[in-house]
Design an enzyme around this catalytic site. Structure first.
Site, PDB file in Angstrom:
ATOM      1  N   GLY A  88      39.063  -8.163  22.535  1.00 56.53           N
ATOM      2  CA  GLY A  88      38.514  -7.748  23.819  1.00 56.53           C
ATOM      3  C   GLY A  88      37.050  -7.402  23.666  1.00 56.53           C
ATOM      4  N   GLY A 127      33.966  -4.532  25.439  1.00 55.27           N
ATOM      5  CA  GLY A 127      33.556  -3.515  26.386  1.00 55.27           C
ATOM      6  C   GLY A 127      32.045  -3.415  26.412  1.00 55.27           C
ATOM      7  N   GLY A 184      30.377  -3.625  22.945  1.00 54.96           N
ATOM      8  CA  GLY A 184      30.424  -4.845  22.161  1.00 54.96           C
ATOM      9  C   GLY A 184      31.856  -5.324  21.974  1.00 54.96           C
ATOM     10  CG  ASP A 231      36.877   7.113  30.039  1.00 53.16           C
ATOM     11  OD1 ASP A 231      37.284   7.110  31.219  1.00 53.16           O
ATOM     12  OD2 ASP A 231      36.452   6.097  29.460  1.00 53.16           O
TER      13      ASP A 231
END
Length: 401
Positions: free
Chosen positions: A91, A93, A96, A209
């Protein structure tokens, strides 16, 4: 005497001296080269065997500190990821890309590689390094190693084969694989991880978060909280702070944090309450849609609670697998966690006690962000949100993990 004999008699001593000096220089040079070669070999072996590396970091108070961390050199990571091959990419974000790798001993790892163009990512990288190095808990993602070499900065984590929680609960097919006992185990694991951060770790840590995509699942579906790039630490009895730059994800942020930048352990509790509602319902708080009204998931849960119909919130795919009394208790706890005033919300240690007991619970007060999408209050809220720095995709959001 011949001319050659005369020359030998005249220059012989000088020639002998020159030969001796040259031989001595050759011996000294050879010795130095051998010594240098030996030193380099020993140094390389020491680097390969050395399990620790040191990274310098400025902490929240501006003080410089050195952090001892497990270390892997760049060549090892390049080999483990097949030179960061595209088919090993898990993946990406704002910081990076993330790649899967396999070490020589067969251990699977996830490498978080800092993008060279990501200034924000550098700060998050340092913050995550500093925090993860000091955290050890079964419900927190484990740091295997790190790499800081040249312009490369990477964190190496244990590999989570079952991706993140959101890939299950928000997927119509995969959500059927999570019966209520598995969901309740995940809820309790997240609660224990948060309690450790807030109370039992060496530092008091506020995650800031917490969301479904930042909860990773291991091979046995045990939850592990990840992504500490936005986290903040406190010392002593301090438990709250204020910031002008809000990090997090809309739909999970507490009202006082999203609107005024005030964060505390109770803002994490609010996020946990949202996550709890999502695990129970299989619906996202942000983007929630109901054909009969325009409330968000919090508002829908609050309406059902006040009308005596809270069990209608349960994900349909759970069927008969759920223990209704346990589900009802979790809905009750979630509403206590998302109350408007931080002082009214329970601590995570209290939440764990509530999850494990059958004692009576206090009646929840009106939740924060209990509003309709088309109301004036909702419009006011969204207009206040514009200046915030929000990460919809943050450090460890791995879509294909």
């Amino acid at each position: 005497m011949s001319t050659s004999e005369l020359l030998e008699e005249k220059h012989g001593p000088k020639i002998k001296i020159a030969v001796s000096v040259a031989a001595a220089l050759a011996v000294v040079s050879g010795t130095l080269l051998v010594g240098l070669f030996t030193y380099r070999i020993r140094t390389n072996l020491k680097v390969k065997k050395e399990p620790k590396g040191i990274i310098s970091h400025q902490n929240n108070e501006g003080q410089k500190e050195d952090l001892e961390l497990p270390f892997l050199d760049l060549s090892t990571i390049v080999g483990a990821t097949d030179n960061f091959a595209l088919n090993n990419k898990l993946g990406e974000g704002g910081f990076g890309p993330v790649h899967k790798g396999i070490l020589e001993d067969g251990q699977e790892i996830a490498i978080k590689r800092l993008s060279r163009s990501s200034g924000q990512g550098l700060n998050e990288f340092k913050n995550e390094v500093r925090l993860i190095a000091k955290l050890q808990h079964r419900n927190l993602v484990k740091l295997v190693a790190c790499c800081v070499q040249g312009e490369e900065k990477m964190l190496v984590y244990e590999y989570m084969p079952n991706k993140s929680l959101d890939s299950f609960i928000f997927d119509q097919t995969k959500s059927k694989l999570l019966d209520w006992s598995m969901r309740f185990n995940i809820i309790c694991g997240i609660a224990r991880g948060l309690q450790y951060l807030h109370q039992d770790s060496r530092l008091r840590i506020i995650h800031r978060d917490l969301k479904a995509s930042n909860v990773l699942l291991d091979s046995e579906m045990n939850p592990k909280i990840s992504d500490f790039g936005a986290a903040r630490t406190f010392g002593g009895d301090q438990s709250e702070g204020n910031t002008k730059r809000v990090f997090g994800t809309y739909g999970y942020m507490a009202p006082e944090y999203a609107l005024d930048g005030q964060f505390s352990t109770k803002s994490d509790v609010f996020s946990f309450g949202i996550l709890l509602l999502e695990i129970i319902s299989g619906k996202k708080n942000r983007g929630f849609f109901h054909p009969n009204h325009s409330h968000n998931l919090i508002g829908y849960a609050w309406i059902l609670w006040n009308e005596g119909r809270p069990l209608e919130l349960i994900d349909e795919c759970l069927g008969q697998s759920s223990t209704l009394s346990e589900v009802l208790r979790c809905i009750h706890i979630s509403l206590l966690c998302v109350q408007q005033c931080p002082e009214d919300r329970p601590s995570m240690s209290s939440v764990i006690v509530m999850l494990g007991s059958e004692s009576a619970l206090p009646h929840p007060r009106q939740p924060g962000f209990y509003l309709e999408k088309n109301s004036n209050e909702a419009h006011c809220f969204s207009s206040k949100q514009e200046p915030s720095s929000t990460n919809e995709i943050t450090i460890t959001l791995l879509e294909a993990r």
